[in-house]
Design a protein around this motif. Structure first.
Motif, mmCIF file in Angstrom:
data_model
loop_
_atom_site.group_PDB
_atom_site.id
_atom_site.type_symbol
_atom_site.label_atom_id
_atom_site.label_comp_id
_atom_site.label_asym_id
_atom_site.label_seq_id
_atom_site.Cartn_x
_atom_site.Cartn_y
_atom_site.Cartn_z
ATOM 1 N N LEU A 11 0.828 -1.213 0.000
ATOM 2 C CA LEU A 11 0.000 0.000 0.000
ATOM 3 C C LEU A 11 0.862 1.263 0.000
ATOM 4 O O LEU A 11 0.498 2.264 -0.635
ATOM 5 N N HIS A 12 2.001 1.199 0.676
ATOM 6 C CA HIS A 12 2.927 2.332 0.687
ATOM 7 C C HIS A 12 3.467 2.583 -0.719
ATOM 8 O O HIS A 12 3.550 3.735 -1.164
ATOM 9 N N ILE A 13 3.791 1.519 -1.434
ATOM 10 C CA ILE A 13 4.281 1.646 -2.811
ATOM 11 C C ILE A 13 3.182 2.186 -3.725
ATOM 12 O O ILE A 13 3.457 2.993 -4.626
ATOM 13 N N ILE A 14 1.949 1.791 -3.494
ATOM 14 C CA ILE A 14 0.833 2.336 -4.275
ATOM 15 C C ILE A 14 0.712 3.843 -4.040
ATOM 16 O O ILE A 14 0.457 4.611 -4.975
ATOM 17 N N GLY A 15 0.897 4.283 -2.802
ATOM 18 C CA GLY A 15 0.865 5.718 -2.509
ATOM 19 C C GLY A 15 1.980 6.464 -3.221
ATOM 20 O O GLY A 15 1.761 7.550 -3.783
ATOM 21 N N ILE A 16 3.174 5.883 -3.233
ATOM 22 C CA ILE A 16 4.292 6.502 -3.949
ATOM 23 C C ILE A 16 3.983 6.574 -5.437
ATOM 24 O O ILE A 16 4.245 7.592 -6.088
ATOM 25 N N ALA A 17 3.420 5.501 -5.976
ATOM 26 C CA ALA A 17 3.090 5.464 -7.401
ATOM 27 C C ALA A 17 2.045 6.526 -7.753
ATOM 28 O O ALA A 17 2.140 7.177 -8.799
ATOM 29 N N ALA A 18 1.061 6.721 -6.888
ATOM 30 C CA ALA A 18 0.038 7.735 -7.151
ATOM 31 C C ALA A 18 0.643 9.133 -7.128
ATOM 32 O O ALA A 18 0.340 9.969 -7.990
ATOM 33 N N LEU A 19 1.508 9.397 -6.163
ATOM 34 C CA LEU A 19 2.138 10.712 -6.058
ATOM 35 C C LEU A 19 3.067 10.971 -7.236
ATOM 36 O O LEU A 19 2.973 12.007 -7.905
ATOM 37 N N LEU A 20 3.949 10.041 -7.523
ATOM 38 C CA LEU A 20 4.906 10.234 -8.613
ATOM 39 C C LEU A 20 4.227 10.141 -9.977
ATOM 40 O O LEU A 20 4.592 10.868 -10.903
ATOM 41 N N GLY A 21 3.211 9.286 -10.093
ATOM 42 C CA GLY A 21 2.465 9.197 -11.348
ATOM 43 C C GLY A 21 1.727 10.487 -11.660
ATOM 44 O O GLY A 21 1.700 10.939 -12.815
ATOM 45 N N GLY A 22 1.121 11.086 -10.642
ATOM 46 C CA GLY A 22 0.465 12.378 -10.835
ATOM 47 C C GLY A 22 1.449 13.452 -11.257
ATOM 48 O O GLY A 22 1.141 14.318 -12.076
ATOM 49 N N PHE A 23 2.650 13.390 -10.713
ATOM 50 C CA PHE A 23 3.695 14.338 -11.101
ATOM 51 C C PHE A 23 4.099 14.121 -12.557
ATOM 52 O O PHE A 23 4.198 15.070 -13.338
ATOM 53 N N PHE A 24 4.339 12.855 -12.929
ATOM 54 C CA PHE A 24 4.786 12.568 -14.295
ATOM 55 C C PHE A 24 3.741 12.935 -15.347
ATOM 56 O O PHE A 24 4.090 13.334 -16.449
ATOM 57 N N THR A 25 2.459 12.803 -15.011
ATOM 58 C CA THR A 25 1.434 13.165 -15.985
ATOM 59 C C THR A 25 1.391 14.668 -16.242
ATOM 60 O O THR A 25 0.869 15.098 -17.274
ATOM 61 N N GLN A 26 1.948 15.455 -15.339
ATOM 62 C CA GLN A 26 1.946 16.907 -15.477
ATOM 63 C C GLN A 26 3.279 17.459 -15.998
ATOM 64 O O GLN A 26 3.451 18.675 -16.069
ATOM 65 N N MET A 27 4.207 16.592 -16.362
ATOM 66 C CA MET A 27 5.529 17.044 -16.784
ATOM 67 C C MET A 27 5.456 17.942 -18.027
ATOM 68 O O MET A 27 6.134 18.968 -18.093
ATOM 69 N N ASN A 109 12.809 10.989 -1.428
ATOM 70 C CA ASN A 109 12.223 10.102 -0.432
ATOM 71 C C ASN A 109 12.361 8.631 -0.847
ATOM 72 O O ASN A 109 12.670 7.766 -0.033
ATOM 73 N N ILE A 110 12.172 8.365 -2.129
ATOM 74 C CA ILE A 110 12.311 7.001 -2.639
ATOM 75 C C ILE A 110 13.747 6.527 -2.505
ATOM 76 O O ILE A 110 14.020 5.410 -2.052
ATOM 77 N N PHE A 111 14.706 7.376 -2.890
ATOM 78 C CA PHE A 111 16.096 6.977 -2.825
ATOM 79 C C PHE A 111 16.580 6.796 -1.385
ATOM 80 O O PHE A 111 17.403 5.925 -1.097
ATOM 81 N N ILE A 112 16.063 7.597 -0.471
ATOM 82 C CA ILE A 112 16.406 7.406 0.938
ATOM 83 C C ILE A 112 15.899 6.040 1.412
ATOM 84 O O ILE A 112 16.600 5.303 2.111
ATOM 85 N N ALA A 113 14.685 5.690 1.018
ATOM 86 C CA ALA A 113 14.102 4.401 1.419
ATOM 87 C C ALA A 113 14.903 3.230 0.877
ATOM 88 O O ALA A 113 15.121 2.231 1.562
ATOM 89 N N VAL A 114 15.361 3.342 -0.362
ATOM 90 C CA VAL A 114 16.012 2.215 -1.022
ATOM 91 C C VAL A 114 17.512 2.126 -0.687
ATOM 92 O O VAL A 114 18.025 1.023 -0.445
ATOM 93 N N LEU A 115 18.185 3.251 -0.662
ATOM 94 C CA LEU A 115 19.643 3.225 -0.549
ATOM 95 C C LEU A 115 20.168 3.296 0.881
ATOM 96 O O LEU A 115 21.278 2.842 1.153
ATOM 97 N N TRP A 116 19.417 3.885 1.791
ATOM 98 C CA TRP A 116 19.878 4.024 3.172
ATOM 99 C C TRP A 116 19.566 2.731 3.918
ATOM 100 O O TRP A 116 18.416 2.441 4.224
ATOM 101 N N VAL A 117 20.575 1.980 4.218
ATOM 102 C CA VAL A 117 20.382 0.676 4.852
ATOM 103 C C VAL A 117 20.534 0.777 6.348
ATOM 104 O O VAL A 117 21.221 1.478 6.923
#
Length: 117
Positions: A11-27, A109-117
């Motif tokens: 569900l967290h990934i779906i939220g990220i997808a909605a936020l980033l997808g909305g951004f990409f549609t407005q590029m 925020n995505i890169f912090i989640a993925v790269l910061w171990v």
């Protein structure tokens, strides 16, 4: 408990997808100076907040270690994203730098989640 945590991660990934997808549609509109905050961006950010808080609670309840500095930084970025998307949601046009900030903070925020171990 692992299944519940994995559901909230999804569900967290779906939220990220909605936020980033909305951004990409407005590029394209951002290049013309006509970008606006799509409702999916606000809903995605709210989904990220709710599921992120739930994930922290579930991981602590499962006696897993939680990196509080990482979570605090991600929360601070998300609060800024939420503030921008909530305050500017009714405006017809946003400046490109302001709208780009939402995308940049989301990507950070995505890169912090993925790269910061």
């Amino acid at each position: 408990m692992d299944v519940l945590i994995n559901v909230f991660v999804g569900l967290h990934i779906i939220g990220i997808a909605a936020l980033l997808g909305g951004f990409f549609t407005q590029m394209k509109a951002m290049g013309k100076g006509e970008a606006r905050i799509h409702p999916s961006m606000l809903h995605g950010a709210l989904t990220m907040l709710v599921t992120g808080v739930a994930l922290v609670g579930l991981n602590q309840a499962d006696d897993s270690s939680v990196n509080n500095v990482k979570i605090g930084l991600k929360l601070a970025l998300l609060v800024v994203i939420l503030g921008l998307t909530y305050v500017k949601r009714d405006e017809e046009r946003l400046s490109a730098p302001l709208f780009g900030t939402v995308g940049l903070l989301t990507t950070t925020n995505i890169f912090i989640a993925v790269l910061w171990v």
